[in-house]
Motif scaffolding. Structure first.
Motif, mmCIF file in Angstrom:
data_model
loop_
_atom_site.group_PDB
_atom_site.id
_atom_site.type_symbol
_atom_site.label_atom_id
_atom_site.label_comp_id
_atom_site.label_asym_id
_atom_site.label_seq_id
_atom_site.Cartn_x
_atom_site.Cartn_y
_atom_site.Cartn_z
ATOM 1 N N PHE A 104 -55.573 -9.251 -90.899
ATOM 2 C CA PHE A 104 -54.926 -9.077 -92.298
ATOM 3 C C PHE A 104 -54.652 -7.530 -92.391
ATOM 4 N N VAL A 105 -53.142 -7.203 -92.554
ATOM 5 C CA VAL A 105 -52.701 -5.880 -92.831
ATOM 6 C C VAL A 105 -52.120 -5.622 -93.964
ATOM 7 N N PRO A 106 -52.016 -4.415 -94.286
ATOM 8 C CA PRO A 106 -51.693 -3.829 -95.623
ATOM 9 C C PRO A 106 -50.363 -4.350 -95.966
ATOM 10 N N GLU A 107 -50.045 -4.421 -97.373
ATOM 11 C CA GLU A 107 -48.679 -4.772 -97.643
ATOM 12 C C GLU A 107 -48.625 -3.915 -98.750
ATOM 13 N N LEU A 108 -48.801 -4.466 -100.335
ATOM 14 C CA LEU A 108 -48.823 -3.310 -101.352
ATOM 15 C C LEU A 108 -50.108 -2.501 -101.487
ATOM 16 N N ALA A 109 -51.005 -2.976 -100.891
ATOM 17 C CA ALA A 109 -52.261 -2.133 -100.607
ATOM 18 C C ALA A 109 -52.371 -1.595 -99.431
#
Length: 535
Positions: A104-109
């Motif tokens: 899982f990779v950052p997006e808005l976080a």
């Protein structure tokens, strides 16, 4: 029995030829023959008259055709893969999943951290804008999470949000999410399934406005929507840096609703459409032979299976030897080759091998009518037996092939074609012996949504075997991944040993597109349009 959206199984005369080789029962299927021939002839005519031109690259516009309507652009009210796929480029979530690595990779976080089994803190990325120019803030995140997780909100896929207890702002850019209980699928659900809305805009337009004129933070923004006809998007110039959707290559994307498959083929071959999906096996072969067209077949999360209910009163399926005999009697490879093609991997365990916790080292049942007859004789059914099976209209041809296989070992199978509501009622009330279905796990790559859904003691668990239910329930409540994997392994081995299901094969999604285009579908059955590019 159908539980999610399904694809067409047969559409051409070539598929019929393979079906006819399955047995006498299939040879008499006149309805399938007529429909298949009609589809094949229609496609041949279109191919003969069409010449590829492919104008999409020239004006940097990706033209996509869908069979199903894009019913709404409010992500939380949408149900179809088409509407949800469009939503995933209009909106962003806190994180996304990299299917190449499984991480899982950052997006808005910008980052996240689990501070306990029920708490996770997200640092919200700075510099993110909504399509109307407003800046994303932690308040938007808190508002969205608290709104969509309310029971009265009515999210169509409640499973994506019903584990959330509350969200709160800790400081200027940090949001704390509290789970109701430890929920190991938290990141799976947040990755794509929980987009963040603008608090100010949503309070102004409500769900009604979001359905037809939404704004998000995604790499594409809405230009125009014609309900039931088309949706037009263009690249969002102020899209932020970071995350998997960064730097989309194509300037515009037009989605058209074309219910007739032959119309899609004609538009593709004439260059008016650049990409189509859910193309039947035999049609994909023909399209591949046309100049300017390329095809692709990609395994996805969905798989076919046959369920057996040992709790039907006086059912022979209460005897494990009968259930094993059924597993041995079905020629999965031959049926798979005829209906799905070799690109659909055969499975032996009740899960998709790409899902976390999917134990594949289980007892297997190779095709052996001899072993099937021996087991039936041992169980006292040497003279045969009668069983019933629920099927959907889409699975009729496949079910006929299964019926022919079982007939060869003395099992007379009655096929009952039922609508979804009736099928659920009959199955859960123990009125049918078997069911033929497919399951996509909501696109979630975790065995909790496959084996957990059907053997975890819920409504679809007609077996209710405590030795299987207990480890599955334990796995659903703990965050330790190694322990979860061991528990699923135990459950899946028991399911195979006791032959409660007939796992069949993983689905492959067939797509056809311009040779000038590069676009690959993800295993979760969503299309990453943000990654499309011209060659």
């Amino acid at each position: 029995m159908k539980t999610e959206l399904a694809l067409t199984n047969i559409n051409s005369a070539q598929a019929l030829i393979a079906i006819q080789q399955q047995g006498t029962a299939l040879k008499n299927n006149v309805i399938i023959y007529q429909a298949a021939c009609k589809a094949a002839i229609g496609l041949l005519v279109l191919i003969a008259l069409s010449q590829p031109t492919f104008a999409g690259k020239a004006d940097d516009t990706l033209n996509v055709a869908f069979t199903n309507e894009i019913e709404t652009l409010d992500y939380y009210m949408a149900t179809s893969r088409e509407a949800l796929s469009v939503g995933r480029i209009l909106y962003d979530g806190l994180v996304s999943k990299d299917f190449k690595t499984g991480k899982f990779v950052p997006e808005l976080a910008e980052s996240y951290k689990f501070t306990s089994d029920t708490l996770v803190d997200f640092k919200i990325r700075g510099g993110v804008k909504f399509h109307n120019g407003d800046a994303l803030t932690a308040d938007d995140v808190v508002f969205t999470l608290n709104l969509v997780s309310r029971p009265d909100f009515g999210a169509r896929y409640a499973i994506a949000v019903n584990w959330i207890d509350r969200a709160e702002r800790l400081d200027g850019d940090t949001v704390r999410l509290t789970m109701k209980t430890p929920y190991p699928l938290a990141l799976e659900m947040l990755a794509g399934n929980v987009p963040i809305y603008s608090k100010t805009y949503y309070e102004k337009v409500s769900a009604t406005g979001m359905a037809v004129k939404p704004i998000g933070t995604g790499p594409y923004k809405l230009v125009e929507v014609t309900p039931g006809v088309s949706v037009k998007l263009e690249r969002f110039a102020d899209y932020y840096k970071g995350g998997q959707k960064e730097n989309p290559q194509i300037g515009k994307i037009n989605f058209r609703v074309l219910p007739e498959r032959n119309t899609q083929y004609a538009e593709l071959l004439n260059g008016n459409i650049d990409w189509i999906w859910r193309v039947p096996k035999d049609d994909i072969v023909r399209l591949a032979s046309r100049p300017g067209v390329q095809v692709e077949s990609s395994p996805i999360m969905r798989f076919d299976h046959i369920g057996m209910n040992p709790r039907v009163p006086n059912s022979p399926l209460a005897d494990v030897r009968v259930r094993k005999a059924i597993n041995y009697a079905i020629n999965r490879k031959e049926i798979r080759d005829a209906f799905k093609g070799e690109s659909s991997p055969i499975i032996n365990s009740f899960c998709n091998p790409i899902q976390f916790g999917c134990e594949t080292n289980v007892v297997t049942y190779e095709y052996s009518p001899k072993k099937a007859k021996e087991l039936l004789k041992e169980a006292g059914f040497e003279k045969g037996l009668n069983l019933s099976m629920i099927i959907s209209a889409e699975a009729a041809g496949l079910a006929e092939a299964v019926k022919a296989n079982l007939a060869s070992v003395g099992i007379n199978l009655t096929l009952n074609k039922l609508q979804y509501a009736a099928a659920i009622e009959q199955w859960r009330s123990n009125k049918q012996d078997m069911t033929y279905g497919d399951w996509g796990s909501y696109g979630v790559g975790d065995a909790a949504l496959s084996v957990g859904n059907y053997f975890g003691g819920g409504g679809d668990d007609v077996v209710s075997d405590p030795e299987i239910v207990n480890p599955i329930i334990e796995a659903s409540k703990i965050m330790e991944m190694d322990r979860r994997k061991a528990l699923y392994s135990k459950a899946l081995k028991l399911i195979a040993d006791r032959a409660y299901r007939v796992p069949l094969w993983v689905w492959s999604m067939n797509t056809a597109m311009s040779k000038e285009l590069e676009l690959h579908i993800n295993p979760d059955e969503f299309i990453p349009f943000y990654g499309a590019k011209w060659k």
